[in-house]
Write a protein that holds these residues in place. Structure first.
Motif, mmCIF file in Angstrom:
data_model
loop_
_atom_site.group_PDB
_atom_site.id
_atom_site.type_symbol
_atom_site.label_atom_id
_atom_site.label_comp_id
_atom_site.label_asym_id
_atom_site.label_seq_id
_atom_site.Cartn_x
_atom_site.Cartn_y
_atom_site.Cartn_z
ATOM 1 N N PHE A 6 0.839 -1.191 0.000
ATOM 2 C CA PHE A 6 0.000 0.000 0.000
ATOM 3 C C PHE A 6 0.877 1.245 0.000
ATOM 4 N N GLU A 7 0.286 2.361 -0.410
ATOM 5 C CA GLU A 7 0.996 3.624 -0.480
ATOM 6 C C GLU A 7 0.510 4.523 0.639
ATOM 7 N N ILE A 8 1.428 4.934 1.522
ATOM 8 C CA ILE A 8 1.077 5.794 2.649
ATOM 9 C C ILE A 8 0.820 7.210 2.160
ATOM 10 N N LYS A 9 1.731 7.703 1.360
ATOM 11 C CA LYS A 9 1.697 9.051 0.819
ATOM 12 C C LYS A 9 2.322 9.001 -0.564
ATOM 13 N N LYS A 13 5.898 3.972 -0.245
ATOM 14 C CA LYS A 13 5.181 2.708 -0.406
ATOM 15 C C LYS A 13 5.675 1.707 0.637
ATOM 16 N N VAL A 14 4.768 0.882 1.131
ATOM 17 C CA VAL A 14 5.097 -0.139 2.127
ATOM 18 C C VAL A 14 4.684 -1.499 1.574
ATOM 19 N N HIS A 15 5.574 -2.473 1.704
ATOM 20 C CA HIS A 15 5.291 -3.848 1.318
ATOM 21 C C HIS A 15 5.466 -4.726 2.556
ATOM 22 N N LEU A 16 4.455 -5.487 2.895
ATOM 23 C CA LEU A 16 4.520 -6.432 4.012
ATOM 24 C C LEU A 16 4.432 -7.840 3.434
ATOM 25 N N ILE A 17 5.382 -8.691 3.786
ATOM 26 C CA ILE A 17 5.449 -10.044 3.254
ATOM 27 C C ILE A 17 5.432 -11.019 4.425
ATOM 28 N N GLN A 18 4.433 -11.889 4.437
ATOM 29 C CA GLN A 18 4.335 -12.933 5.460
ATOM 30 C C GLN A 18 4.645 -14.273 4.801
#
Length: 61
Positions: A6-9, A13-18
């Motif tokens: 997702f894009e904060i601003k 951009k933030v990527h979370l990988i589980q």
């Protein structure tokens, strides 16, 4: 493996990988900035410093 991005601003951009195989999660923050002649050297040195600093940290559980 589950990837959530997702894009904060604008430019952040933030990527979370589980990962189901290992008990670790990965978080990646990408900062996008214009390439300017006045700031290119500072940004390059900053990124090299962050990479070297992260290699020296020993994580324990």
């Amino acid at each position: 493996m589950l990837v959530d991005s997702f894009e904060i601003k604008s430019g952040i951009k933030v990527h979370l990988i589980q990962n189901d195989i290992f008990k670790t999660n990965i978080a990646c923050v990408l900062l996008t900035t214009p390439l300017l002649k006045d700031t290119v050297t500072r940004k390059c040195i900053t990124s090299i410093f962050i990479k070297k600093w992260n290699k020296k940290i020993h994580y324990t559980s």
